[in-house]
Scaffold this active site. Structure first.
Site, PDB file in Angstrom:
ATOM      1  CE  LYS A  44      -0.206  -0.523   4.998  1.00 38.25           C
ATOM      2  NZ  LYS A  44      -0.979  -1.088   6.113  1.00 38.25           N
ATOM      3  CE1 TYR A 265      12.243  32.156   5.350  1.00 37.49           C
ATOM      4  CE2 TYR A 265      12.508  29.802   4.934  1.00 37.49           C
ATOM      5  CZ  TYR A 265      12.225  31.076   4.481  1.00 37.49           C
ATOM      6  OH  TYR A 265      11.927  31.276   3.161  1.00 37.49           O
TER       7      TYR A 265
HETATM    8  C1  LIG Z   1      -0.187  -1.910   6.762  1.00 40.35           C
HETATM    9  C2  LIG Z   1      -0.756  -3.225   7.090  1.00 40.35           C
HETATM   10  C3  LIG Z   1       0.069  -4.353   7.101  1.00 40.35           C
HETATM   11  C4  LIG Z   1       1.567  -4.255   7.022  1.00 40.35           C
HETATM   12  O1  LIG Z   1       2.035  -3.731   8.230  1.00 40.35           O
HETATM   13  P1  LIG Z   1       3.591  -3.526   8.566  1.00 40.35           P
HETATM   14  O2  LIG Z   1       3.616  -3.113   9.968  1.00 40.35           O
HETATM   15  O3  LIG Z   1       4.077  -2.466   7.642  1.00 40.35           O
HETATM   16  O4  LIG Z   1       4.262  -4.824   8.300  1.00 40.35           O
HETATM   17  C5  LIG Z   1      -0.544  -5.589   7.273  1.00 40.35           C
HETATM   18  N1  LIG Z   1      -1.887  -5.701   7.460  1.00 40.35           N
HETATM   19  C6  LIG Z   1      -2.698  -4.621   7.486  1.00 40.35           C
HETATM   20  C7  LIG Z   1      -4.148  -4.809   7.711  1.00 40.35           C
HETATM   21  C8  LIG Z   1      -2.161  -3.356   7.327  1.00 40.35           C
HETATM   22  O5  LIG Z   1      -2.966  -2.280   7.374  1.00 40.35           O
END
Ligand SMILES: *Cc1c(COP(=O)(O)O)cnc(C)c1O
Length: 373
Positions: A44, A265
């Site tokens: 994702k 800044y």
């Molecule tokens: C993002 C996510 C993962 C992966 O998690 P990590 O901590 O990056 O390994 C797995 N399952 C779900 C439902 C997630 O939202």
């Protein structure tokens, strides 16, 4: 850094072979003692900012049998980058009225609520056949998934799952990065109990950190994301993963400022000694957080033991580094400095920004010259 990298403010080098090595390492852990667990991959948010279209084929080649994305849009884009055969699960399920689109895009929904179950049942009726889906249950995180109450009601209602071909039953852990947290065993117990009330299917509970809780948490499928990309799944302990990302920026100009002179800044940094300052062309517009102002450091790769502090506010397109401790070592314009590298890790950089590796990686954005090795 090649010449084209000079056109951009900074360069991001992504080590695809390290991602493959991390995949193999996680698979080795979940198959110890002859276990049949497999590792899928969370890709994702464009593979945590690293580029899903580049990362997915590498994982596919390494044997990854399942991908997970958050949104229908991410899944549809990913489908074009990989072979048709590998299931892509859409974690958020079908947005209302999009079941048909999701199916046509060759994706598999994670059904999280009675409404999403209904969407999928309706489509299955229309198509005259059962359609594959994952079902998520809430084992205690109170994020996505069917609640215990809903599961009990559905178990007593005929046809609750008619038309749904359950290919996975899953849940997600809230505190897996804190092994001693009581939520881990509580969620494990709840997952065992509640999954028995759902249609039988392979089961999945753990993401990256959950893999390190031990074999009880592995079930049939693990879903790591972070660890594949080099993020430490065992915070507070040495990172067992191979680093994937190197972030470099070239020096644009240097100057020597007198004691008492402020930098940047808000005059947030004031020199306490004659100070040699180097300017780098990356800033918060590159996802290098403004909260790193006066915190964090860069490293000259040839002198990794000398930490070079970030001084003053991080601007949109630049930041300043105190290179006084390099002494007479020449730092001509164009010299690359590491902001994330072998000697200053992603975790350190994230820590300096007051965040975690996940957020820093996903924020890095599209402004860098990217190379994949
Ligand atoms: C993002 C996510 C993962 C992966 O998690 P990590 O901590 O990056 O390994 C797995 N399952 C779900 C439902 C997630 O939202």
């Amino acid at each position: 850094m090649d010449v084209a990298a000079q056109w951009a403010g900074g360069a991001l080098t992504i080590d695809l072979s390290a991602i493959a090595a991390n995949y193999r390492y996680l698979t080795e852990i979940v198959t110890r003692g002859g276990a049949k667990t497999v590792c899928g991959a969370a890709i994702k948010a464009d593979a945590y900012g690293l580029g899903a279209a580049r990362v997915a084929p590498v994982l596919e080649e390494a044997g990854c049998p399942h991908f997970f994305v958050a949104h229908l849009s991410e899944g549809a884009a990913l489908r074009n980058a990989i072979s048709r055969a590998i299931p892509i699960f859409v974690l958020h399920g079908p947005p209302p009225g999009t079941s048909e689109d999701l199916l046509e895009a060759g994706l598999t929904p994670v059904l999280n609520s009675p409404e999403q179950l209904e969407e999928w049942r309706v489509l299955a009726r229309k198509r005259g056949k059962a359609l594959p889906a994952a079902i998520q249950l809430d084992s205690g995180m109170a994020r996505f998934g069917l609640t215990a109450d809903t599961i009990a009601t559905l178990a007593e209602t005929p046809d609750s799952y008619t038309g749904i071909d359950p290919v996975l039953v899953m849940s997600h852990l809230a505190c897996a990065d804190t092994p001693e947290h009581p939520a881990n065993t509580a969620q494990l117990d709840a997952f065992r109990h509640l999954s028995a009330l759902l249609p039988a299917a392979p089961r999945s509970l753990s993401a990256s950190s959950g893999i390190f809780l031990g074999p009880d948490w592995h079930f049939d499928l693990a879903r790591p994301g972070a660890a594949l990309y080099g993020i430490n799944p065992t915070p507070g302990q040495p990172n067992p993963m191979t680093p994937v990302v190197r972030l470099q920026a070239r020096v644009i100009q240097t100057r020597i400022i007198p004691e008492g002179q402020s930098v940047g800044y808000g005059a947030l940094f004031v020199a306490r000694r004659p100070t040699r300052v180097a300017l780098l062309g990356i800033g918060y517009g590159d996802g290098f957080h403004r909260s790193t102002s006066n915190r964090g450091c860069a490293v000259l790769p040839s002198h990794p033991d000398i930490r070079l502090p970030i001084i003053g506010r991080v601007s949109m397109d630049s930041l300043a580094i105190d290179i006084t401790d390099l002494g007479d070592i020449p730092v001509p314009p164009g010299t690359p400095l590491d902001l994330i590298g072998p000697h200053n890790t992603l975790e350190e950089a994230a820590d300096a920004a007051g965040t975690i590796g996940y957020e820093l990686l996903t924020d890095l954005g599209g402004r860098y010259h990217r190379s994949y090795v």
